[in-house]
Write a protein that holds these residues in place. Structure first.
Motif, PDB file in Angstrom:
ATOM      1  N   PRO A 209       1.576  12.531  -8.057  1.00 32.47           N
ATOM      2  CA  PRO A 209       2.458  11.833  -7.116  1.00 32.47           C
ATOM      3  C   PRO A 209       1.944  10.453  -6.747  1.00 32.47           C
ATOM      4  O   PRO A 209       2.705   9.506  -6.628  1.00 32.47           O
ATOM      5  N   GLU A 210       0.625  10.352  -6.591  1.00 35.90           N
ATOM      6  CA  GLU A 210       0.040   9.083  -6.175  1.00 35.90           C
ATOM      7  C   GLU A 210       0.233   7.999  -7.236  1.00 35.90           C
ATOM      8  O   GLU A 210       0.653   6.878  -6.946  1.00 35.90           O
ATOM      9  N   GLU A 211      -0.045   8.367  -8.481  1.00 35.99           N
ATOM     10  CA  GLU A 211       0.096   7.395  -9.566  1.00 35.99           C
ATOM     11  C   GLU A 211       1.563   7.084  -9.829  1.00 35.99           C
ATOM     12  O   GLU A 211       1.919   5.954 -10.152  1.00 35.99           O
ATOM     13  N   ASN A 212       2.414   8.110  -9.674  1.00 33.53           N
ATOM     14  CA  ASN A 212       3.846   7.873  -9.866  1.00 33.53           C
ATOM     15  C   ASN A 212       4.384   6.917  -8.811  1.00 33.53           C
ATOM     16  O   ASN A 212       5.244   6.090  -9.090  1.00 33.53           O
ATOM     17  N   ALA A 213       3.857   7.059  -7.588  1.00 35.11           N
ATOM     18  CA  ALA A 213       4.282   6.151  -6.524  1.00 35.11           C
ATOM     19  C   ALA A 213       3.894   4.725  -6.890  1.00 35.11           C
ATOM     20  O   ALA A 213       4.688   3.800  -6.767  1.00 35.11           O
ATOM     21  N   LEU A 214       2.666   4.569  -7.394  1.00 39.64           N
ATOM     22  CA  LEU A 214       2.206   3.237  -7.796  1.00 39.64           C
ATOM     23  C   LEU A 214       3.099   2.686  -8.905  1.00 39.64           C
ATOM     24  O   LEU A 214       3.466   1.514  -8.911  1.00 39.64           O
ATOM     25  N   TYR A 215       3.454   3.561  -9.824  1.00 38.82           N
ATOM     26  CA  TYR A 215       4.337   3.165 -10.932  1.00 38.82           C
ATOM     27  C   TYR A 215       5.655   2.597 -10.398  1.00 38.82           C
ATOM     28  O   TYR A 215       6.086   1.512 -10.770  1.00 38.82           O
ATOM     29  N   GLN A 216       6.253   3.350  -9.481  1.00 37.40           N
ATOM     30  CA  GLN A 216       7.553   2.914  -8.972  1.00 37.40           C
ATOM     31  C   GLN A 216       7.430   1.685  -8.080  1.00 37.40           C
ATOM     32  O   GLN A 216       8.292   0.810  -8.100  1.00 37.40           O
ATOM     33  N   ILE A 217       6.351   1.619  -7.300  1.00 41.00           N
ATOM     34  CA  ILE A 217       6.175   0.435  -6.448  1.00 41.00           C
ATOM     35  C   ILE A 217       6.063  -0.809  -7.322  1.00 41.00           C
ATOM     36  O   ILE A 217       6.703  -1.827  -7.078  1.00 41.00           O
ATOM     37  N   MET A 218       5.259  -0.697  -8.383  1.00 45.29           N
ATOM     38  CA  MET A 218       5.099  -1.839  -9.285  1.00 45.29           C
ATOM     39  C   MET A 218       6.415  -2.211  -9.937  1.00 45.29           C
ATOM     40  O   MET A 218       6.780  -3.383 -10.014  1.00 45.29           O
ATOM     41  N   ARG A 219       7.128  -1.199 -10.404  1.00 47.57           N
ATOM     42  CA  ARG A 219       8.363  -1.481 -11.132  1.00 47.57           C
ATOM     43  C   ARG A 219       9.406  -2.096 -10.210  1.00 47.57           C
ATOM     44  O   ARG A 219      10.008  -3.116 -10.524  1.00 47.57           O
TER      45      ARG A 219
ATOM     46  N   ILE B 118       0.410  -5.762  -6.769  1.00 46.66           N
ATOM     47  CA  ILE B 118      -0.257  -4.586  -7.349  1.00 46.66           C
ATOM     48  C   ILE B 118      -1.691  -4.466  -6.831  1.00 46.66           C
ATOM     49  O   ILE B 118      -2.162  -3.369  -6.577  1.00 46.66           O
ATOM     50  N   PHE B 119      -2.368  -5.604  -6.692  1.00 47.66           N
ATOM     51  CA  PHE B 119      -3.754  -5.573  -6.217  1.00 47.66           C
ATOM     52  C   PHE B 119      -3.822  -4.827  -4.888  1.00 47.66           C
ATOM     53  O   PHE B 119      -4.703  -4.013  -4.663  1.00 47.66           O
ATOM     54  N   ILE B 120      -2.874  -5.170  -4.018  1.00 41.48           N
ATOM     55  CA  ILE B 120      -2.907  -4.612  -2.668  1.00 41.48           C
ATOM     56  C   ILE B 120      -2.653  -3.115  -2.702  1.00 41.48           C
ATOM     57  O   ILE B 120      -3.369  -2.331  -2.087  1.00 41.48           O
ATOM     58  N   VAL B 121      -1.657  -2.711  -3.477  1.00 45.35           N
ATOM     59  CA  VAL B 121      -1.322  -1.289  -3.532  1.00 45.35           C
ATOM     60  C   VAL B 121      -2.456  -0.510  -4.184  1.00 45.35           C
ATOM     61  O   VAL B 121      -2.800   0.592  -3.764  1.00 45.35           O
ATOM     62  N   LYS B 122      -3.040  -1.103  -5.201  1.00 44.25           N
ATOM     63  CA  LYS B 122      -4.167  -0.463  -5.894  1.00 44.25           C
ATOM     64  C   LYS B 122      -5.340  -0.270  -4.928  1.00 44.25           C
ATOM     65  O   LYS B 122      -5.946   0.794  -4.881  1.00 44.25           O
ATOM     66  N   ALA B 123      -5.621  -1.298  -4.137  1.00 42.34           N
ATOM     67  CA  ALA B 123      -6.721  -1.207  -3.182  1.00 42.34           C
ATOM     68  C   ALA B 123      -6.434  -0.147  -2.124  1.00 42.34           C
ATOM     69  O   ALA B 123      -7.331   0.564  -1.680  1.00 42.34           O
TER      70      ALA B 123
ATOM     71  N   PHE C 198       8.362  -2.959   2.514  1.00 43.98           N
ATOM     72  CA  PHE C 198       8.670  -1.990   1.474  1.00 43.98           C
ATOM     73  C   PHE C 198       7.754  -0.771   1.566  1.00 43.98           C
ATOM     74  O   PHE C 198       8.194   0.369   1.488  1.00 43.98           O
ATOM     75  N   LEU C 199       6.461  -1.027   1.774  1.00 45.65           N
ATOM     76  CA  LEU C 199       5.512   0.082   1.863  1.00 45.65           C
ATOM     77  C   LEU C 199       5.737   0.892   3.130  1.00 45.65           C
ATOM     78  O   LEU C 199       5.531   2.098   3.147  1.00 45.65           O
ATOM     79  N   GLU C 200       6.175   0.222   4.175  1.00 43.40           N
ATOM     80  CA  GLU C 200       6.481   0.941   5.406  1.00 43.40           C
ATOM     81  C   GLU C 200       7.615   1.934   5.154  1.00 43.40           C
ATOM     82  O   GLU C 200       7.604   3.062   5.631  1.00 43.40           O
ATOM     83  N   TYR C 201       8.562   1.506   4.360  1.00 40.81           N
ATOM     84  CA  TYR C 201       9.694   2.353   4.005  1.00 40.81           C
ATOM     85  C   TYR C 201       9.241   3.558   3.192  1.00 40.81           C
ATOM     86  O   TYR C 201       9.833   4.632   3.249  1.00 40.81           O
ATOM     87  N   LEU C 202       8.159   3.379   2.423  1.00 44.55           N
ATOM     88  CA  LEU C 202       7.640   4.478   1.601  1.00 44.55           C
ATOM     89  C   LEU C 202       6.683   5.371   2.381  1.00 44.55           C
ATOM     90  O   LEU C 202       6.104   6.296   1.826  1.00 44.55           O
TER      91      LEU C 202
END
Lengths: 309, 150
Positions: free
Chosen positions: A237-247, B73-78, B114-118
């Motif tokens: 789920p965590e990686e999938n979330a990252l996938y969708q956030i990026m996309r 992406i950097f931010i979300v990855k971190a 956007f992240l708040e929404y998630l």
């Protein structure tokens, strides 16, 4: 305009010297669903159909370059994708021959209760009739229409070279409204987290949402790059979330809301709620709607020093 | 494998390693990854150290050339391994590259919404500007972040 008249009109287009092919719709393998088709001569055009079942966004197929013009059949929402592509210099406007169709809304086939393979959908007034293997099912318009059509701001293409039909055939546009994601926004943060965790845990990383998107045209995609590798290959789920956030975030300020990603998702993840949210924020913060014209700049590549967040 | 490669060739691995440095200190609360721009904020943080100002040890700094270098992406990855992310650059109007921080600001605001929404708490993302002379402000911002996250 009925189908025969539309075909005649398209034949006139394909006879022109400067047009190489037309991208349009034809009947699918079994005869119920419609699929994209490429027409190169008058004989091919005989296969052309247009019905409420033609749900695909054909601008997805503009992923190649041609010297001559390409004719492309678009509804209002698909036309916005086209204009956005022109704005980003992916295709040149003069290389396109936009064949607009006034749209009255498309059918979301997932909402049909039976699972028809053959047959057709007939529209009459405010009702749809699904005819399949001799059986008829009646639906009200709201029951069958795709979610995106309920919030359509441009049923008539914003720009077109030829229009198949009269401008008055299109349904009435609505003002930009984002009421459909209110139910998500009203939830608490914890509830939203759980909701999306559940949704993303279904993702099988088939990349369908990316491949179908008309605006995802990068040759090298960071979603599957191995160096740097942003996302693990395994799907959690965590990686999938990252996938969708990026996309989805790559489409921030560019997404025109054709909602093809939602339509093709085999796991039924409500991706439209993500893209709609970004659209809403871009509209409220920067007062920008993507794909409203060939001119203009990407909203995240511009700024105004006065704005204060 | 990543060890032999320069930072710019693989930012993903680098951010991961920086944030993963916390693993050895799993009881530390308020782990923060700070993206600081080379020209103002990094110098500001440096000044905080040089002036011997006390600030929480749980902050890990990643120096970038400009705040607009930071891809969302950097931010979300971190955020996958850290509790909070601080993005910081020169004050609006004072960017070394003239307009980088304006672009970063637009992106950041959008990403935060956007992240708040998630379902990610907005307090985990902080955007703050400081000049090279504002070492005190840096220590205060980090202190406040750790307090609100802890």
């Amino acid at each position: 305009m009925n189908l025969t008249e539309m075909r005649e009109e398209l034949k006139k287009v394909i006879r022109r010297d400067d047009v190489e092919l037309i991208i349009g719709y034809e009947k699918g393998t079994f005869g119920f669903h419609a699929r994209a088709s490429f027409f190169r001569n008058e004989k091919d055009v005989e296969r052309f159909i247009f019905s409420p079942l033609c749900t695909q966004n054909l601008s997805t197929y503009l992923k190649f370059e041609r010297e001559k013009k390409i004719g492309i059949v678009v509804r209002g929402c698909d036309c916005r994708s086209l204009l956005q592509l022109c704005q980003e210099n992916f295709v040149r406007r003069e290389n396109l021959l936009i064949i607009g169709v006034p749209c009255r809304g498309v059918v979301d086939t997932g909402k049909i209760k039976s699972f028809p393979l053959h047959g057709d959908v007939v529209e009459k007034g405010d009702r749809y009739t699904v005819i399949s293997d001799g059986k008829r099912e009646e639906y009200r318009r709201e029951e069958l229409i795709a979610e995106k059509c309920k919030f359509c701001i441009s049923p008539l293409p914003l720009e077109y070279d030829i229009l198949l039909g009269e401008p008055s055939d299109a349904k009435k546009p609505v003002r930009p409204s984002y009421d459909d994601i209110l139910k998500n926004e009203e939830k608490s943060i914890q509830e939203r987290r759980e909701y999306w965790d559940r949704a993303f845990s279904r993702c099988i990383r088939c990349h369908a949402c990316r491949n179908v998107c008309p605006l995802c045209f990068c040759r090298r995609c960071s979603l599957e790059s191995l160096l740097p590798q942003w996302i693990h290959r395994s799907s959690s789920p965590e990686e999938n979330a990252l996938y969708q956030i990026m996309r989805v975030f790559h489409l921030a300020g560019r997404c025109t809301g054709c909602e093809e990603c939602t339509r093709v998702c085999p796991m039924g993840i409500p991706l439209r709620e993500l893209t709609r949210k970004l659209e809403k924020e871009v509209f409220h913060l920067f007062n920008h709607l993507a794909g409203m014209g060939v001119e203009g700049k990407n909203v995240l590549a511009t700024f105004s020093p006065e704005e204060d967040f | 494998m990543h060890g032999s490669l320069p930072i710019w060739s693989n930012p993903a691995a680098w951010i991961h390693r920086r944030a993963d440095a916390f693993c050895a200190f799993s009881r530390i609360i308020g782990k923060i990854v700070a993206f600081l721009c080379n020209w103002c904020s990094y110098a500001g943080a440096d000044l905080a150290g040089v002036s011997r100002l006390q600030y929480p040890p749980s902050v890990r700094v990643i120096r970038v050339m400009c705040s607009s270098r930071v891809n969302p992406i950097f931010i979300v990855k971190a955020l996958q391994s850290a509790d909070g992310v601080l993005l910081s650059g020169c004050h609006p109007g004072g960017c070394h590259y003239i307009s980088g921080n304006y672009l970063a600001r637009r992106r950041f605001v959008l990403l935060k919404k956007f992240l708040e929404y998630l379902g990610i708490e907005p307090k985990r993302l902080v955007l703050s500007w400081f000049f090279a002379s504002e070492g005190k402000k840096f220590s205060e911002v980090v202190e406040d972040m750790v307090k609100s996250l802890g």
